[in-house]
Design a protein around this motif. Sequence first.
Motif, PDB file in Angstrom:
ATOM      1  N   SER A  26       0.846  -1.187   0.000  1.00 40.70           N
ATOM      2  CA  SER A  26       0.000   0.000   0.000  1.00 40.70           C
ATOM      3  C   SER A  26       0.887   1.245   0.000  1.00 40.70           C
ATOM      4  CB  SER A  26      -0.886   0.014   1.241  1.00 40.70           C
ATOM      5  OG  SER A  26      -0.088   0.200   2.413  1.00 40.70           O
ATOM      6  N   PRO A  27       0.339   2.402  -0.355  1.00 42.51           N
ATOM      7  CA  PRO A  27       1.136   3.639  -0.303  1.00 42.51           C
ATOM      8  C   PRO A  27       1.739   3.888   1.081  1.00 42.51           C
ATOM      9  CG  PRO A  27      -0.870   4.017  -1.554  1.00 42.51           C
ATOM     10  CD  PRO A  27      -0.993   2.639  -0.962  1.00 42.51           C
ATOM     11  N   GLU A  28       1.016   3.515   2.120  1.00 44.87           N
ATOM     12  CA  GLU A  28       1.533   3.695   3.488  1.00 44.87           C
ATOM     13  C   GLU A  28       2.739   2.801   3.737  1.00 44.87           C
ATOM     14  OE1 GLU A  28      -2.343   5.226   2.978  1.00 44.87           O
ATOM     15  OE2 GLU A  28      -1.685   3.137   2.745  1.00 44.87           O
ATOM     16  N   GLU A  29       2.708   1.590   3.217  1.00 40.28           N
ATOM     17  CA  GLU A  29       3.830   0.668   3.419  1.00 40.28           C
ATOM     18  C   GLU A  29       5.072   1.127   2.663  1.00 40.28           C
ATOM     19  OE1 GLU A  29       1.890  -3.698   4.200  1.00 40.28           O
ATOM     20  OE2 GLU A  29       1.537  -2.794   2.229  1.00 40.28           O
ATOM     21  N   TRP A  30       4.885   1.777   1.534  1.00 44.66           N
ATOM     22  CA  TRP A  30       6.040   2.315   0.809  1.00 44.66           C
ATOM     23  C   TRP A  30       6.784   3.355   1.646  1.00 44.66           C
ATOM     24  CZ3 TRP A  30       8.257   1.491  -4.078  1.00 44.66           C
ATOM     25  CH2 TRP A  30       7.630   0.529  -4.871  1.00 44.66           C
ATOM     26  N   PRO A  37      19.296   4.264   7.793  1.00 41.50           N
ATOM     27  CA  PRO A  37      18.812   5.499   8.414  1.00 41.50           C
ATOM     28  C   PRO A  37      18.306   6.511   7.395  1.00 41.50           C
ATOM     29  CG  PRO A  37      20.874   4.819   9.427  1.00 41.50           C
ATOM     30  CD  PRO A  37      20.669   3.927   8.237  1.00 41.50           C
ATOM     31  N   GLY A  38      17.076   6.981   7.601  1.00 44.69           N
ATOM     32  CA  GLY A  38      16.503   7.996   6.746  1.00 44.69           C
ATOM     33  C   GLY A  38      15.888   7.480   5.459  1.00 44.69           C
ATOM     34  N   TRP A  39      15.971   6.183   5.240  1.00 52.29           N
ATOM     35  CA  TRP A  39      15.463   5.613   3.994  1.00 52.29           C
ATOM     36  C   TRP A  39      14.216   4.780   4.242  1.00 52.29           C
ATOM     37  CZ3 TRP A  39      19.111   3.794  -0.426  1.00 52.29           C
ATOM     38  CH2 TRP A  39      19.942   4.852  -0.808  1.00 52.29           C
ATOM     39  N   THR A  40      13.165   5.057   3.473  1.00 50.84           N
ATOM     40  CA  THR A  40      11.958   4.249   3.475  1.00 50.84           C
ATOM     41  C   THR A  40      12.075   3.169   2.396  1.00 50.84           C
ATOM     42  OG1 THR A  40      10.866   5.645   1.840  1.00 50.84           O
ATOM     43  CG2 THR A  40      10.618   6.281   4.162  1.00 50.84           C
ATOM     44  N   ILE A  41      11.045   2.336   2.303  1.00 50.50           N
ATOM     45  CA  ILE A  41      11.017   1.373   1.208  1.00 50.50           C
ATOM     46  C   ILE A  41      11.070   2.101  -0.127  1.00 50.50           C
ATOM     47  CG2 ILE A  41       9.542  -0.308   0.020  1.00 50.50           C
ATOM     48  CD1 ILE A  41       8.713  -1.370   2.746  1.00 50.50           C
TER      49      ILE A  41
END
Length: 264
Positions: A26-30, A37-41
Amino acid sequence: MSDPTPVIDDLREESEELDALVARLSPEEWRLATPAPGWTIAHQIAHLAWTDRAALVAVTDEEGFGALVEQALAAPDRYVDDGAEEGARREPAELLAAWREGRNALDKALRASPPGARFPWYGPPMAAASMATARLMETWAHGLDVADTLGVTRPPTDRLRHIARIGVRARDFAHAAHGLTPPAEQFRVELTGPGGELWTYGPEDAPQRVTGPALDFCLLATQRAHRADLALTTEGPDADRWLDIAQAFAGPPGAGRPPRGEGQ
């Protein structure tokens, strides 16, 4: 590795495995934070898309890649993070489509490259097989960050053979990246693959040695785990020092990951 087809095939499989993992998010999981550190999916996939595009330019437009190198030299401490940040701001569907498009274009370019060709990179120039190996290594490493974030276990495969090989071959580069003189003698490296087979590198009678699971060596060389948490052993002071600085990727040394449990 004169024929790059096998590693290009493995790169495609590695990418498709990660693609299947993120395509359902989902967009939230991305936007979930990853171990970097500082990096999302989204940052992880954006970085892969960005680097695939850079590799495509290196393979197809040497002059254009020179311009990319100049950009990197102008902001060496921020270049990678800035590229990931720019891509992560895109909508997930758009980012995923861009990653797919870029890696497919690179796949075709590598397969079409003339035998013996070498391409510029941020480290030493690479042949097609080495370029595909570097992309597989990064795809696997960043895919680990994504999988860890999602609580998914990805069983190791024989594709690790490529990553282990580039990690061994990058020994002298890792020393240079730390401002150290590489050892004059070769090491013996003996790694146990996922299926129990032994992967060996270097002279059999070398006095300095590294032994252990191939998975652990790949985790170390991609700086996805701290040495203290891995079952790698050494013989000889130079081999021991190498495991403290090992890196399979081009560019400056990374900060690595803290020992398991630290800061928790």
